[in-house]
Write an enzyme that holds these catalytic residues in place. Structure first.
Site, PDB file in Angstrom:
ATOM      1  N   GLU A 118      15.151  -6.298  25.879  1.00  0.00           N
ATOM      2  CA  GLU A 118      16.358  -5.214  26.047  1.00  0.00           C
ATOM      3  C   GLU A 118      16.813  -4.668  24.633  1.00  0.00           C
ATOM      4  O   GLU A 118      17.716  -4.722  24.115  1.00  0.00           O
ATOM      5  CB  GLU A 118      17.749  -6.290  26.266  1.00  0.00           C
ATOM      6  CG  GLU A 118      17.409  -7.067  27.437  1.00  0.00           C
ATOM      7  CD  GLU A 118      18.379  -8.191  27.869  1.00  0.00           C
ATOM      8  OE1 GLU A 118      18.346  -8.839  28.844  1.00  0.00           O
ATOM      9  OE2 GLU A 118      19.285  -8.332  26.848  1.00  0.00           O
ATOM     10  N   GLU A 225      13.524 -11.200  36.738  1.00  0.00           N
ATOM     11  CA  GLU A 225      14.835 -11.961  36.741  1.00  0.00           C
ATOM     12  C   GLU A 225      15.623 -11.410  37.924  1.00  0.00           C
ATOM     13  O   GLU A 225      16.957 -11.440  37.940  1.00  0.00           O
ATOM     14  CB  GLU A 225      15.574 -11.791  35.440  1.00  0.00           C
ATOM     15  CG  GLU A 225      14.627 -11.870  34.167  1.00  0.00           C
ATOM     16  CD  GLU A 225      15.569 -11.610  32.823  1.00  0.00           C
ATOM     17  OE1 GLU A 225      14.828 -11.497  31.872  1.00  0.00           O
ATOM     18  OE2 GLU A 225      16.722 -11.804  32.986  1.00  0.00           O
TER      19      GLU A 225
HETATM   20  O1  G3I Z   1      21.945 -25.333  24.660  1.00  0.00           O
HETATM   21  C1  G3I Z   1      23.176 -25.329  24.562  1.00  0.00           C
HETATM   22  C2  G3I Z   1      23.805 -26.603  24.363  1.00  0.00           C
HETATM   23  O2  G3I Z   1      23.206 -27.407  23.394  1.00  0.00           O
HETATM   24  C3  G3I Z   1      25.296 -26.505  24.366  1.00  0.00           C
HETATM   25  O3  G3I Z   1      25.933 -27.904  24.542  1.00  0.00           O
HETATM   26  C4  G3I Z   1      26.093 -25.493  25.333  1.00  0.00           C
HETATM   27  C5  G3I Z   1      27.305 -25.174  25.351  1.00  0.00           C
HETATM   28  O4  G3I Z   1      27.663 -24.067  24.589  1.00  0.00           O
HETATM   29  O5  G3I Z   1      25.145 -24.218  25.198  1.00  0.00           O
HETATM   30  C6  G3I Z   1      23.742 -24.391  25.336  1.00  0.00           C
HETATM   31  O6  G3I Z   1      23.246 -23.161  25.118  1.00  0.00           O
HETATM   32  C7  G3I Z   1      23.636 -22.127  26.286  1.00  0.00           C
HETATM   33  C8  G3I Z   1      22.035 -21.994  26.770  1.00  0.00           C
HETATM   34  O7  G3I Z   1      22.229 -20.806  27.907  1.00  0.00           O
HETATM   35  C9  G3I Z   1      21.295 -23.295  27.597  1.00  0.00           C
HETATM   36  O8  G3I Z   1      22.046 -23.495  28.617  1.00  0.00           O
HETATM   37  C10 G3I Z   1      24.197 -21.054  25.907  1.00  0.00           C
HETATM   38  O9  G3I Z   1      25.459 -21.410  25.381  1.00  0.00           O
HETATM   39  C11 G3I Z   1      24.145 -19.819  26.725  1.00  0.00           C
HETATM   40  O10 G3I Z   1      24.694 -18.768  26.332  1.00  0.00           O
HETATM   41  C12 G3I Z   1      22.696 -19.542  27.407  1.00  0.00           C
HETATM   42  O11 G3I Z   1      22.881 -18.543  28.671  1.00  0.00           O
HETATM   43  C13 G3I Z   1      21.615 -18.186  28.655  1.00  0.00           C
HETATM   44  C14 G3I Z   1      21.587 -16.612  28.317  1.00  0.00           C
HETATM   45  O12 G3I Z   1      20.513 -16.029  28.776  1.00  0.00           O
HETATM   46  C15 G3I Z   1      21.885 -16.302  26.819  1.00  0.00           C
HETATM   47  O13 G3I Z   1      21.932 -14.961  26.778  1.00  0.00           O
HETATM   48  C16 G3I Z   1      21.285 -18.335  30.198  1.00  0.00           C
HETATM   49  O14 G3I Z   1      21.345 -19.684  30.551  1.00  0.00           O
HETATM   50  C17 G3I Z   1      20.244 -17.442  30.746  1.00  0.00           C
HETATM   51  O15 G3I Z   1      20.039 -17.353  32.053  1.00  0.00           O
HETATM   52  C18 G3I Z   1      20.253 -15.951  30.253  1.00  0.00           C
HETATM   53  O16 G3I Z   1      19.289 -15.599  30.599  1.00  0.00           O
HETATM   54  C19 G3I Z   1      19.002 -13.903  30.157  1.00  0.00           C
HETATM   55  C20 G3I Z   1      17.681 -13.451  30.016  1.00  0.00           C
HETATM   56  O17 G3I Z   1      17.099 -14.461  28.971  1.00  0.00           O
HETATM   57  C21 G3I Z   1      17.467 -12.131  29.707  1.00  0.00           C
HETATM   58  N1  G3I Z   1      18.031 -11.384  30.584  1.00  0.00           N
HETATM   59  C22 G3I Z   1      19.389 -11.494  31.027  1.00  0.00           C
HETATM   60  C23 G3I Z   1      19.632 -12.941  31.344  1.00  0.00           C
HETATM   61  C24 G3I Z   1      21.085 -13.316  31.935  1.00  0.00           C
HETATM   62  O18 G3I Z   1      21.890 -13.141  30.701  1.00  0.00           O
END
Ligand code: G3I
Length: 321
Positions: A118, A225
């Site tokens: 990205e 994805e």
């Molecule tokens: O691991 C922490 C945890 O310790 C904490 O308690 C919790 C509460 O805030 O957050 C957890 O981290 C989260 C992480 O996912 C793991 O679950 C992050 O806040 C959250 O922002 C993160 O979201 C991920 C996101 O990327 C981040 O931008 C999504 O699961 C994941 O599906 C998403 O995937 C992205 C691809 O990598 C790239 N393309 C778009 C796609 C969707 O956004």
């Protein structure tokens, strides 16, 4: 067919579905820079290792995601001990050290990496996303990242990965970025089209035009994805609105989703030679990143298996041909 997984899912009944229905996995978050390299001198390998071990145990292919991204990058990567922004030279060395360590660790199990994710801007008047990487390094970090990954594992298939690839303006910028890298002899082998779509988009024409465009590059193309939201596509997070309470998997939404999954896999089959893999982003409607994006707490139903891990009617359309 692949699926994005978390270490937690491998400890649940979802593990059985993964082995039964998929031949490949991608680490949804565990191998990203922040989660796997939280401090300069500390790696957190546990999550990535558990996914790699599961892949080996079950003879599943594994895609690596992602070595360089503007999101989920730890703050220390860009700052020195005094908290000042590091120089380009320091940042490129840190990127090299990170990529070398992570790619080398999973060399025997990961067959492909989303090296850079990205970097193209969504703004029509801007080519590169104005990220911290870009502000410190200009565009150079992109080509360097591919060279570092190739040096660490010359066998790995290296992808550039992005979203909104069906938008003609964004698509042409992604195409130009990848073609320029290829023409410069940078070790890039494929394009990852994320495929975060909905029951309203893409049209068959837009999807065909996108696959036809990237077929012309002579590189591998993968949908990396895939999910089909039952709501109109939005690329930015927003507040809940009263109408967001209408969040049931109605027959109307189901019908639209069946038609969309049927269409996209019919088109995918026409590009069998170019399209080398399709990966779903999450396993089932039990839990999807779309349950909190773009609207926090609005349930979505974007996948082929329901919350009880049972195949949905859309699944029948995808597998019958
Ligand atoms: O691991 C922490 C945890 O310790 C904490 O308690 C919790 C509460 O805030 O957050 C957890 O981290 C989260 C992480 O996912 C793991 O679950 C992050 O806040 C959250 O922002 C993160 O979201 C991920 C996101 O990327 C981040 O931008 C999504 O699961 C994941 O599906 C998403 O995937 C992205 C691809 O990598 C790239 N393309 C778009 C796609 C969707 O956004």
């Amino acid at each position: 067919m692949g699926v994005a997984v978390s270490p937690r899912a491998l400890q649940t009944d979802e593990a059985g579905l993964i082995v039964q229905q998929f031949g490949s996995m991608t680490a949804e978050n565990a191998m990203k820079m922040g989660p796997i390299h939280p401090e300069e001198n500390r790696y957190n390998w546990a999550g990535g290792d558990s996914i790699a071990a599961f892949a080996k145990r079950n003879n599943l292919k594994l895609r690596g995601h992602t070595l360089c991204w503007h999101n989920q990058t730890p703050r220390w990567m860009f700052t020195d001990a005094k908290g000042d922004t590091v120089t380009k030279e320091v940042l490129l060395q840190r990127l090299k050290d990170h990529i070398t360590a992570v790619v080398t660790r999973y060399k025997d199990v990961i067959y492909a990496w989303d090296v850079v994710n990205e970097v193209i801007s969504d703004r029509p008047d801007e080519f590169y996303r104005n990220s911290v990487w870009y502000r410190i390094c200009g565009e150079e970090y992109i080509a360097r990242a591919f060279e570092y990954a190739h040096a660490a594992d010359p066998k790995a298939i290296l992808f550039y990965n992005d979203y909104n690839e069906i938008n003609p303006v964004k698509r042409d910028k992604i195409y130009k970025l990848v073609k320029d890298l290829k023409d410069k002899g940078i070790p890039i082998h494929g394009v990852g089209l994320q495929g975060h779509w909905s029951v309203y988009e893409p049209t068959e024409e837009a999807l065909t035009a996108t696959l036809e465009k990237f077929k012309g590059l002579g590189l591998q193309v993968q949908v990396t994805e895939l999910d089909i939201s039952v709501y109109p596509k939005e690329h930015g997070r927003r507040e809940r609105k009263p109408e967001d309470a209408d969040a049931a998997y109605t027959t109307e939404r189901e019908q639209k989703q069946i038609q969309m999954y049927d269409m996209i896999f019919r088109v995918f089959r026409k590009y069998k030679g170019t399209l080398t893999a399709v990966t779903f982003w999450n396993i089932s409607d039990r839990s999807s990143w779309l349950d909190n994006f773009p609207v926090p707490g609005r349930k979505d139903y974007p996948l082929l298996f329901d919350k009880d891990l049972k195949p949905k009617k859309a699944f029948d359309e995808v597998v019958k041909f």
